[in-house]
Design a protein around this motif. Sequence first.
Motif, PDB file in Angstrom:
ATOM      1  N   ASN A 141       0.814  -1.221   0.000  1.00 48.45           N
ATOM      2  CA  ASN A 141       0.000   0.000   0.000  1.00 48.45           C
ATOM      3  C   ASN A 141       0.846   1.270   0.000  1.00 48.45           C
ATOM      4  O   ASN A 141       0.377   2.334   0.404  1.00 48.45           O
ATOM      5  N   SER A 142       2.088   1.141  -0.462  1.00 54.08           N
ATOM      6  CA  SER A 142       2.977   2.308  -0.563  1.00 54.08           C
ATOM      7  C   SER A 142       3.345   2.528  -2.019  1.00 54.08           C
ATOM      8  O   SER A 142       3.460   1.572  -2.804  1.00 54.08           O
ATOM      9  N   TYR A 219       0.089  -5.302  -4.961  1.00 51.23           N
ATOM     10  CA  TYR A 219       0.658  -4.638  -3.793  1.00 51.23           C
ATOM     11  C   TYR A 219      -0.276  -3.619  -3.147  1.00 51.23           C
ATOM     12  O   TYR A 219       0.028  -3.116  -2.068  1.00 51.23           O
ATOM     13  N   MET A 220      -1.382  -3.282  -3.800  1.00 55.56           N
ATOM     14  CA  MET A 220      -2.308  -2.298  -3.244  1.00 55.56           C
ATOM     15  C   MET A 220      -3.599  -2.982  -2.805  1.00 55.56           C
ATOM     16  O   MET A 220      -4.245  -3.662  -3.602  1.00 55.56           O
ATOM     17  N   ASN A 221      -3.955  -2.804  -1.549  1.00 51.29           N
ATOM     18  CA  ASN A 221      -5.163  -3.417  -1.003  1.00 51.29           C
ATOM     19  C   ASN A 221      -6.355  -2.467  -1.009  1.00 51.29           C
ATOM     20  O   ASN A 221      -7.472  -2.891  -0.720  1.00 51.29           O
ATOM     21  N   LYS A 222      -6.130  -1.211  -1.313  1.00 48.70           N
ATOM     22  CA  LYS A 222      -7.192  -0.217  -1.333  1.00 48.70           C
ATOM     23  C   LYS A 222      -7.273   0.400  -2.723  1.00 48.70           C
ATOM     24  O   LYS A 222      -6.256   0.711  -3.338  1.00 48.70           O
ATOM     25  N   ASN A 225      -5.448   3.578  -3.689  1.00 48.21           N
ATOM     26  CA  ASN A 225      -4.002   3.507  -3.912  1.00 48.21           C
ATOM     27  C   ASN A 225      -3.646   2.932  -5.274  1.00 48.21           C
ATOM     28  O   ASN A 225      -2.470   2.813  -5.609  1.00 48.21           O
ATOM     29  N   TYR A 226      -4.663   2.565  -6.060  1.00 49.22           N
ATOM     30  CA  TYR A 226      -4.417   1.990  -7.380  1.00 49.22           C
ATOM     31  C   TYR A 226      -3.807   3.032  -8.324  1.00 49.22           C
ATOM     32  O   TYR A 226      -4.258   4.179  -8.360  1.00 49.22           O
TER      33      TYR A 226
END
Length: 299
Positions: A141-142, A219-222, A225-226
């Motif tokens: 999420n970074s 790598y992005m769960n939200k 953040n895509y």
Amino acid sequence: MRIKTSIPRRIFLAVNVAFLILVSLLCIAPFINLLAVSFSDKTAVAAGEVTFFPIGFTTVSYEFITNTSKFFVSLVVSLKRVALGVPLNLLLIILTAYPLSKSKRDFRARSLFSWFFVVTILFNAGLIPTYMVVKTTGLINSIWSLVLPGALPVFSMLVVMNYMRSLPKELLEAAYIDGAGHLQSLLRVVLPVSAPTIATVTLFSFVDHWNGWFDGMIYMNKIENYPLQTYLQTVVVNPEEFIRNNTDLSGNLSKYLSMVSARTTGAAQMFLAMIPILCIYPYLQKYFTTGLVMGSVKE
């Protein structure tokens, strides 16, 4: 004095021009078709009636994709990724390619390090180990999870390394005689004459970061953040589910479900994604065929 062109020469030039125009049209035709599909009614698209002109002109596919705040949030994420990733790629490419371009006399461990990088092209750890590394280092999420795993494109580095290795030795020898060190030689001699190659790998890096979507999915769960390509991929794969889960579009649910399809939204996605590439490519294209090394060394 004007030199007369022979008839066979004129015929050859005419045929050559006609052939190149035909090839250019064949390359452009798919893009024109996609543009027409993106502006056409979904019924006409499903029936296969759209060729190079929109049928039932409508912009609902673009409205469907852009009429949400999440689209602009994902656009900002992609811009951040490009702003961080491309300079980092170029920095590591140059700092790695320059020493590896030296001869074995100047850098005895050159072959060892060269094979170290080549092996990473031949053998890949795989998705699960890579994900575990990213997760363990706290990058999930970074924005850095989209930048650091591919910080050094080895293929681009090898291209730059081979180009630097082909430069005339007299260029660097003249710089060393004038008292320049490795850093000054790199900045003032090697990089200026390597501009065509640097511009090429810059375009490669830009395209890779801009078009990357799979790493954003992993790598992005939200969804906020895509990056843009990952966001658009979710729109195209399941537009109905996307509308139901998006509060910005819930009031127009029936409208969009009846007017868009996967093909029309997919075509709109491709054009939205191509706009930055189309803007940057003409500027970098002039360096591809420019031989700045020619004439650098005079006898």
